[in-house]
Design a protein around this motif. Structure first.
Motif, mmCIF file in Angstrom:
data_model
loop_
_atom_site.group_PDB
_atom_site.id
_atom_site.type_symbol
_atom_site.label_atom_id
_atom_site.label_comp_id
_atom_site.label_asym_id
_atom_site.label_seq_id
_atom_site.Cartn_x
_atom_site.Cartn_y
_atom_site.Cartn_z
ATOM 1 N N TRP A 1 5.439 -8.361 7.268
ATOM 2 C CA TRP A 1 4.286 -7.684 6.668
ATOM 3 C C TRP A 1 3.453 -8.714 5.910
ATOM 4 O O TRP A 1 3.948 -9.374 4.982
ATOM 5 C CB TRP A 1 4.762 -6.572 5.717
ATOM 6 C CG TRP A 1 3.608 -5.920 5.021
ATOM 7 C CD1 TRP A 1 3.196 -6.120 3.739
ATOM 8 C CD2 TRP A 1 2.691 -4.974 5.595
ATOM 9 N NE1 TRP A 1 2.080 -5.370 3.478
ATOM 10 C CE2 TRP A 1 1.745 -4.655 4.595
ATOM 11 C CE3 TRP A 1 2.574 -4.370 6.848
ATOM 12 C CZ2 TRP A 1 0.699 -3.762 4.813
ATOM 13 C CZ3 TRP A 1 1.523 -3.474 7.063
ATOM 14 C CH2 TRP A 1 0.605 -3.176 6.051
ATOM 15 N N ALA A 2 2.180 -8.854 6.306
ATOM 16 C CA ALA A 2 1.273 -9.806 5.642
ATOM 17 C C ALA A 2 -0.017 -9.080 5.271
ATOM 18 O O ALA A 2 -1.106 -9.418 5.730
ATOM 19 C CB ALA A 2 1.000 -10.987 6.571
ATOM 20 N N PRO B 1 -8.772 -15.068 -3.745
ATOM 21 C CA PRO B 1 -7.464 -15.508 -4.280
ATOM 22 C C PRO B 1 -6.850 -16.583 -3.391
ATOM 23 O O PRO B 1 -6.017 -16.293 -2.542
ATOM 24 C CB PRO B 1 -6.639 -14.225 -4.269
ATOM 25 C CG PRO B 1 -7.255 -13.386 -3.195
ATOM 26 C CD PRO B 1 -8.697 -13.772 -3.075
ATOM 27 N N ASN C 1 -2.637 -9.107 -1.155
ATOM 28 C CA ASN C 1 -2.121 -9.196 -2.536
ATOM 29 C C ASN C 1 -2.241 -7.895 -3.331
ATOM 30 O O ASN C 1 -3.179 -7.131 -3.123
ATOM 31 C CB ASN C 1 -2.941 -10.238 -3.318
ATOM 32 C CG ASN C 1 -2.680 -11.649 -2.839
ATOM 33 O OD1 ASN C 1 -1.731 -11.897 -2.109
ATOM 34 N ND2 ASN C 1 -3.524 -12.567 -3.263
ATOM 35 N N GLU D 1 -3.681 -5.427 13.181
ATOM 36 C CA GLU D 1 -4.680 -5.511 12.109
ATOM 37 C C GLU D 1 -5.486 -4.222 12.068
ATOM 38 O O GLU D 1 -5.950 -3.735 13.092
ATOM 39 C CB GLU D 1 -5.583 -6.735 12.342
ATOM 40 C CG GLU D 1 -6.861 -6.784 11.534
ATOM 41 C CD GLU D 1 -6.647 -6.725 10.022
ATOM 42 O OE1 GLU D 1 -5.825 -7.505 9.497
ATOM 43 O OE2 GLU D 1 -7.293 -5.886 9.359
ATOM 44 N N ALA D 2 -5.683 -3.698 10.849
ATOM 45 C CA ALA D 2 -6.383 -2.420 10.702
ATOM 46 C C ALA D 2 -7.881 -2.536 11.001
ATOM 47 O O ALA D 2 -8.499 -1.602 11.507
ATOM 48 C CB ALA D 2 -6.186 -1.900 9.276
ATOM 49 N N LEU D 3 -8.452 -3.689 10.688
ATOM 50 C CA LEU D 3 -9.906 -3.859 10.853
ATOM 51 C C LEU D 3 -10.247 -4.285 12.291
ATOM 52 O O LEU D 3 -9.354 -4.666 13.049
ATOM 53 C CB LEU D 3 -10.406 -4.901 9.847
ATOM 54 C CG LEU D 3 -10.212 -4.530 8.374
ATOM 55 C CD1 LEU D 3 -10.617 -5.686 7.474
ATOM 56 C CD2 LEU D 3 -10.987 -3.274 8.016
ATOM 57 N N PHE E 1 0.821 -1.219 0.000
ATOM 58 C CA PHE E 1 0.000 0.000 0.000
ATOM 59 C C PHE E 1 0.852 1.264 0.000
ATOM 60 O O PHE E 1 0.406 2.306 0.484
ATOM 61 C CB PHE E 1 -0.949 0.023 1.219
ATOM 62 C CG PHE E 1 -1.914 -1.124 1.250
ATOM 63 C CD1 PHE E 1 -3.096 -1.087 0.527
ATOM 64 C CD2 PHE E 1 -1.635 -2.259 1.994
ATOM 65 C CE1 PHE E 1 -3.986 -2.159 0.558
ATOM 66 C CE2 PHE E 1 -2.523 -3.334 2.027
ATOM 67 C CZ PHE E 1 -3.700 -3.270 1.310
ATOM 68 N N THR F 1 -5.975 -1.155 14.331
ATOM 69 C CA THR F 1 -4.690 -0.452 14.362
ATOM 70 C C THR F 1 -4.076 -0.463 12.952
ATOM 71 O O THR F 1 -3.675 -1.504 12.448
ATOM 72 C CB THR F 1 -3.738 -1.139 15.370
ATOM 73 O OG1 THR F 1 -4.411 -1.198 16.635
ATOM 74 C CG2 THR F 1 -2.431 -0.400 15.519
ATOM 75 N N GLY G 1 -3.819 -9.143 9.717
ATOM 76 C CA GLY G 1 -4.486 -10.244 10.426
ATOM 77 C C GLY G 1 -5.335 -11.096 9.507
ATOM 78 O O GLY G 1 -6.401 -11.576 9.891
#
Ligand code: FAD
Ligand code: NAD
Length: 475
Positions: free
Chosen positions: A293-294, A347, A297, A228-230, A139, A260, A192
């Protein structure tokens, strides 16, 4: 390779790009006696990604989940040429692919390959099977390419392991109360999704079950943080499974930081913005010793450049657009599958595998149709011609569009517990918990492994770990 079939018909050139789930599932099922088959990939092996999160901790050895492309090619009935190279340009008008061999992530020996002078080749195709997968989406967040590891390829898993051990060994020299020691002993995973969750779970198991035997007290000192952002992790799973994962992480002391959003990374810290329950946000700094970093895609540059060359693909921002036969919208000679496409399906390996097998079956039928058309064109006798035309009609009618059969999703969440969203036809259920689900998770993954060699190696790795524990050398 012979350019003609036994009946005199010309073999069409099929070029497969990639050696992942889509490409190898296609190759595995293709009748390679019917085509001139060339497979091109910078990676000369197939990687069984579902067990990749087990590699940094040595629960499974990286060789156990890698199957050489040439071994797989040799098991097909015809001849297959393999080029270890990356495609750098696809020309849909002239039906050519430019490929380049260069010293990439593996060392080939300076005597053979000069890093500054890559070797190029142009291949002509009748059909192109485009299965180059996706790259990791960063991103554009500053610092990730420089400081974070990914978990996408086998060498990523090795890098994660080395960084983890470097940090642990360095921490031993520092006083117990030092901030620097605490930082080095913090393993941070950002993202996450299933990749991040499984990696965090594996690393926490490793610390609690094995490392503490060699480094007493490490289980108390070392922290595993998942960012995790969500609001939740594993968002594609059933809510019950999400709650269960949160519970397991809590009891296992995996520090879950949801809501976060990572904004920036430097050599020592992750900078994020955390949403508070009242809706306001605050800036947080998370020092790390090892960072993975995960984040999911993104399309490869090659895929974007191919999409730009085809009018019907101009809106293909998230992946190539294909029809129900995996044929590229706007091109009759390119078929695309797996993570490089944008379809109604997620995916995943499961999708790419089914698409690959479907496409091979489709191509086996196309070869028969092509032969019948060829024989019909040569036939002088009207009765025989009629026979050929009837068979031709039958084959054409036997061509059916791709339909995906979702069999569910599985994820390992740590301390020998797994979650499973299971589907059989219209029936579906969820399974969560210890021994039984964990046993099911392992059985399902072994059955998904394509080669017998890898199946045996993975099972023997698991037996070894249960008897002697995981290895703790740095490699
Ligand atoms: P890939 O398997 O990524 O293969 C792409 C291939 O293209 C590679 O061989 C690559 O080397 C090659 N390539 C790249 N660039 C070029 C180029 N320019 N020219 C030629 N070749 C090129 N899915 C599940 O269903 N279940 C799971 O449990 C699961 N676990 C996963 C765990 C991890 C850690 C990861 C990262 C993914 C996981 N997935 C899982 C997702 C799954 O791996 C992917 O959806 C799947 O690999 C997609 O297959 P693909 O063939 O499209 O791409
Ligand atoms: P993903 O897209 O599933 O998850 C990425 C996560 O990163 C998301 O939850 C996203 O919200 C988070 N993220 C993105 N930007 C962020 C930021 N700035 N800060 C914090 N968090 C951020 O990616 P994945 O886990 O790599 O999975 C990729 C694909 O592979 C998926 O389709 C997945 O289903 C599949 N997969 C499946 C399994 C399994 O079935 N066991 C395992 C691994 C991967």
């Amino acid at each position: 390779q012979s350019l003609l079939k036994e009946n005199g018909n010309r073999k069409k050139n099929v070029i497969i790009l990639g050696s992942g789930w889509g490409a190898i599932s296609f190759l595995h099922k293709l009748d390679t006696t019917q085509y001139n088959v060339t497979i091109v990939s910078p990676r000369n092996y197939f990687l069984f990604t579902p067990l990749l999160p087990s590699v940094p901790t040595s629960t499974v050895g990286s060789n156990s989940i890698c199957d050489p492309v040439r071994t797989i090619a040799r098991q097909t009935p015809g001849e297959v040429t393999y080029y270890e190279a990356a495609a750098t340009d696809v020309d849909p008008v002239n039906q050519t692919v430019k490929i380049v061999h260069k010293n990439m992530n593996f060392s080939l020996g300076e005597a053979f390959v000069n890093k500054d002078e890559p070797i190029e080749k142009t291949l002509k195709y009748d059909y192109l099977i485009y299965a180059v997968g996706a790259k990791v989406n960063t991103f554009g967040i500053p610092g990730i390419p420089e400081y974070a590891s990914f978990l996408k390829e086998a060498h990523d898993a090795t890098a994660v392991r080395q960084k983890l051990f470097n940090a642990i060994e360095a921490s031993r020299l520092l006083p117990e109360d030092s901030e620097e020691r605490k930082r080095l002993l913090t393993f941070v995973v950002c993202g996450g999704g299933p990749t991040g969750v499984e990696l965090a779970a594996e690393v926490k198991d490793y610390i609690d079950q094995d490392l503490l035997k060699f480094i007493p007290g490490i289980d108390k000192e070392m922290k595993v943080i998942l960012v995790e952002a969500l609001p939740n992790v594993l968002n594609m799973f059933h809510p019950k499974l999400i709650e269960y994962t949160k519970e397991v992480f809590k009891t296992q002391h995996v520090d879950l930081r949801t809501n976060t959003m990572v904004k920036k990374v430097d050599a020592r810290n992750v900078y994020a913005s955390a949403k508070k329950p009242d809706g306001t946000t605050e800036d947080v700094v998370i020092p790390y010793g090892t960072l993975v970093w995960a984040g999911g895609n993104a399309q490869r540059e090659l895929t974007r450049s191919l999409a730009d060359k085809i009018t019907e693909q101009k809106t293909a921002r998230r992946g190539l657009l294909v029809d129900e036969y995996m044929k590229l919208d706007g091109d009759d000679h390119i078929y695309a599958l797996g993570d490089c496409t944008f379809t109604a399906n997620a995916p995943t390996a499961q999708v790419a595998h089914q698409q690959g097998e479907f496409l091979a079956d489709h191509f086996n039928k196309l070869a028969k149709i092509d032969d019948l058309e060829y024989l019909t064109s040569l036939e002088k006798d009207e009765a025989s011609k009629e026979k050929h035309l009837k068979r031709l009609e039958r084959y054409k009618n036997s061509i059916k569009p791709f339909s995906y059969r979702h069999q569910g999703a599985l994820a390992y969440v740590g301390s020998e517990r797994a979650v499973a969203d299971l589907t059989w036809g219209s029936w579906s259920t969820v399974a969560l918990g210890g021994n039984l689900t964990f046993f099911f998770w392992r059985t399902a993954y072994v059955s998904m492994i394509l080669g017998v060699r890898s199946k045996l190696l993975v099972i023997s790795d698991w037996i070894k770990v249960s008897m002697f524990g995981r290895d703790c050398s740095k490699d």
